[in-house]
Design a protein around this motif. Structure first.
Motif, PDB file in Angstrom:
ATOM      1  N   SER A 274       0.843  -1.199   0.000  1.00  0.00           N
ATOM      2  CA  SER A 274       0.000   0.000   0.000  1.00  0.00           C
ATOM      3  C   SER A 274       0.869   1.236   0.000  1.00  0.00           C
TER       4      SER A 274
ATOM      5  N   GLU B 107      -1.860  11.930  -0.644  1.00  0.00           N
ATOM      6  CA  GLU B 107      -2.453  13.102   0.021  1.00  0.00           C
ATOM      7  C   GLU B 107      -3.959  12.904   0.225  1.00  0.00           C
ATOM      8  N   LYS B 108      -4.524  13.723   1.073  1.00  0.00           N
ATOM      9  CA  LYS B 108      -5.969  13.758   1.346  1.00  0.00           C
ATOM     10  C   LYS B 108      -6.525  12.417   1.824  1.00  0.00           C
ATOM     11  N   ASN B 109      -5.681  11.637   2.546  1.00  0.00           N
ATOM     12  CA  ASN B 109      -6.098  10.362   3.121  1.00  0.00           C
ATOM     13  C   ASN B 109      -6.477   9.292   2.098  1.00  0.00           C
TER      14      ASN B 109
ATOM     15  N   THR C 202      -3.500   0.432  -3.155  1.00  0.00           N
ATOM     16  CA  THR C 202      -3.021  -0.894  -2.716  1.00  0.00           C
ATOM     17  C   THR C 202      -2.958  -1.846  -3.901  1.00  0.00           C
TER      18      THR C 202
ATOM     19  N   SER D  92      -8.403   3.517  -1.863  1.00  0.00           N
ATOM     20  CA  SER D  92      -9.225   3.671  -0.662  1.00  0.00           C
ATOM     21  C   SER D  92      -9.081   5.068  -0.080  1.00  0.00           C
TER      22      SER D  92
ATOM     23  N   ARG E  24      -9.830   7.327   3.513  1.00  0.00           N
ATOM     24  CA  ARG E  24     -10.219   7.318   4.922  1.00  0.00           C
ATOM     25  C   ARG E  24     -11.252   8.418   5.140  1.00  0.00           C
ATOM     26  N   LEU E  25     -12.453   8.037   5.536  1.00  0.00           N
ATOM     27  CA  LEU E  25     -13.534   9.020   5.687  1.00  0.00           C
ATOM     28  C   LEU E  25     -13.550   9.627   7.088  1.00  0.00           C
ATOM     29  N   LYS E  26     -13.358   8.767   8.065  1.00  0.00           N
ATOM     30  CA  LYS E  26     -13.353   9.163   9.475  1.00  0.00           C
ATOM     31  C   LYS E  26     -12.190   8.438  10.122  1.00  0.00           C
ATOM     32  N   PRO E  27     -11.820   8.800  11.350  1.00  0.00           N
ATOM     33  CA  PRO E  27     -10.777   8.035  12.015  1.00  0.00           C
ATOM     34  C   PRO E  27     -11.144   6.545  12.058  1.00  0.00           C
ATOM     35  N   ASN E  28     -10.240   5.715  11.613  1.00  0.00           N
ATOM     36  CA  ASN E  28     -10.402   4.251  11.614  1.00  0.00           C
ATOM     37  C   ASN E  28     -11.501   3.738  10.680  1.00  0.00           C
TER      38      ASN E  28
ATOM     39  N   LYS F 210     -12.736   3.374   6.553  1.00  0.00           N
ATOM     40  CA  LYS F 210     -12.275   3.489   5.170  1.00  0.00           C
ATOM     41  C   LYS F 210     -13.337   3.010   4.192  1.00  0.00           C
TER      42      LYS F 210
ATOM     43  N   ALA G   8     -13.407   1.682   0.115  1.00  0.00           N
ATOM     44  CA  ALA G   8     -12.437   1.267  -0.902  1.00  0.00           C
ATOM     45  C   ALA G   8     -13.144   0.714  -2.136  1.00  0.00           C
TER      46      ALA G   8
ATOM     47  N   THR H 297       3.236  -1.127   4.019  1.00  0.00           N
ATOM     48  CA  THR H 297       2.657   0.186   3.742  1.00  0.00           C
ATOM     49  C   THR H 297       3.782   1.196   3.574  1.00  0.00           C
TER      50      THR H 297
ATOM     51  N   GLU I   1       4.858   5.045   3.254  1.00  0.00           N
ATOM     52  CA  GLU I   1       4.315   6.378   3.604  1.00  0.00           C
ATOM     53  C   GLU I   1       4.424   7.324   2.399  1.00  0.00           C
TER      54      GLU I   1
END
Lengths: 228, 192
Positions: free
Chosen positions: A36, A40-42, A46, A79, A81-85, A87, A89, A226, A228
């Protein structure tokens, strides 16, 4: 949480004990390499390469056959990330079944909940499969998994963990075409903060509400990286 | 070099590079009771929580600590000592809603100001003081504590480009005292 696993084991055992001789089985090995890359922008991209090697098959009346075959699958996911924890996809999977290319589109919503002694992951997914010699089918899926640290209260570098996956699938192919249950216990190791490997046993029952059922047993190795 | 050897070499290099890039802030190991300093054991016993205790050794950028964790009357307790067994603090895990409403508002406002989206993972009431004061606070109702608690809050927060896990310490009146960022671990294996 424990109830879910107890029910799953119960389902597997009941099905095994009631399985008639006509039920079939397959076994082999599966390997998944997941890489993965965070953007940017979460957003995350993958790529997963999956190799499936069937070693043998047979039925419970005692007949066995050794029909090794190999399949290679390539997953490409995007994928966000919409909110913390949490996703969402979307992905494409191309599978090569003996020269016949099978296409699959995937959509999923997943969320992870850190709890006192373990981390709980859940996923709701939908996929559509089609190919030249394959009838169009849709699968609706729900998966619950839990990751338990084997040392301390959180998984740290170079520490082992136990992961248990339990998934339920409903299949639509010219109407309802059966259900599948999967139970996959795995032993994993965290290698650095973005790198992990897992080894385990993938147990599946196809056609759980009908006969003949098809049991599958796969030795599995997963690698997740993953960047970064 | 064959294509297989080349592929293996590339994969091995990625594995080694990513392992070296780790960041570590806090790590804990389970330890046996016989390795716990006597002073720490005596203090914990004097709390008379009457529940099973698990002992941990916690290594972080602050040094090594000994930590006792237990569950008492439905709440998770954590008692921390330095490596010689001197008492440091006692933490009780509670929900954000149990904090005094004015303080709660100040904390929520602070989190809203710092993060676009956030989710509280854990709230711990932290008691620091003398043995006796802390012992009395354990048995007091939340709003009648002998010593006012501070609040240690673990938050998963979305920033513009990433997700991070923070640990924030707020005073009893809701002022932020400390902000730390945890090393985050990819959860791809639970998401896909």
């Amino acid at each position: 949480m424990n109830k879910v696993f107890i029910i799953s084991f119960f389902l597997l055992n009941v099905t095994l004990s009631f399985s008639q001789d006509i039920s079939t089985y397959r076994y082999g090995i599966r390997g998944n390499a997941n890489i993965s890359k965070c953007f940017e922008k979460n957003w995350t991209g993958t790529i997963r390469l999956r190799g499936i090697g069937q070693i043998g098959s047979g039925d419970f009346s005692g007949s066995r056959e050794r029909l090794p075959n190999e399949t290679l699958e390539l997953f490409i996911w995007g994928s966000k990330r919409l909110k913390p924890n949490t996703k969402v996809a979307f992905g494409y999977t191309g599978s090569d079944f003996g020269g016949d290319l099978i296409h699959r589109f995937n959509q999923q919503y997943s969320w992870v909940t850190p709890l006192q002694h373990f981390t709980l992951g859940q996923r709701i997914a939908l996929d559509e499969t089609f190919g030249k010699s394959s009838i169009f089918r849709i699968r609706a899926r729900y998966r619950i998994n839990a990751q338990f640290p084997l040392s301390g209260q959180a998984v740290n570098d170079n520490e082992l963990y136990l992961k248990v996956n339990n998934e339920y699938l409903g299949i639509l192919r010219n109407g309802f075409d059966g259900a599948e249950v999967r139970l996959i216990p795995m032993l994993g190791m965290q290698l650095g903060n973005q790198n992990k490997i897992e080894l385990g046993l993938d147990n599946r029952i196809n056609n759980i509400f009908a006969n003949p059922r098809d049991f599958q047993f796969w030795a599995v190795a997963n690698w997740y990286l993953t960047l970064e | 070099m064959s294509i297989h050897s080349l592929l293996l070499a590339v994969l091995f290099s990625i594995l080694v590079l990513s392992t070296q890039a780790q960041v570590k802030i806090e790590r804990e190991y389970r330890i046996k009771e016989k390795f716990v300093p006597q002073q720490a054991q005596q203090f914990f016993d004097s709390l008379a929580l009457q529940s099973k205790v698990k002992w941990y050794s916690e290594k972080s950028d602050l040094g090594q600590r000994i930590e006792a964790k237990t569950k008492f009357q439905g709440e998770y307790y954590s008692v921390r000592f330095d490596r010689t067994g001197t008492f440091l603090d006692l933490q009780v895990q509670r929900s954000l809603k149990t904090i005094d409403s004015l303080t709660q508002q100040a904390i929520v406002h602070s989190l809203n100001t710092q993060f676009k989206k956030w989710k509280v993972d854990k709230v711990q009431f932290q008691y620091q003081g003398s043995f006796e004061q802390v012992k009395q606070s354990v048995y007091a109702a939340t709003d009648e504590s002998v010593i006012p608690p501070s609040y240690e809050i673990d938050v998963t927060a979305l920033t513009e480009d990433d997700q991070d896990i923070y640990q924030l310490l707020y005073s009893h009146s809701g002022d932020m005292l400390k902000k730390s960022i945890f090393a985050t671990y990819s959860m791809t294996n639970l998401e896909f």
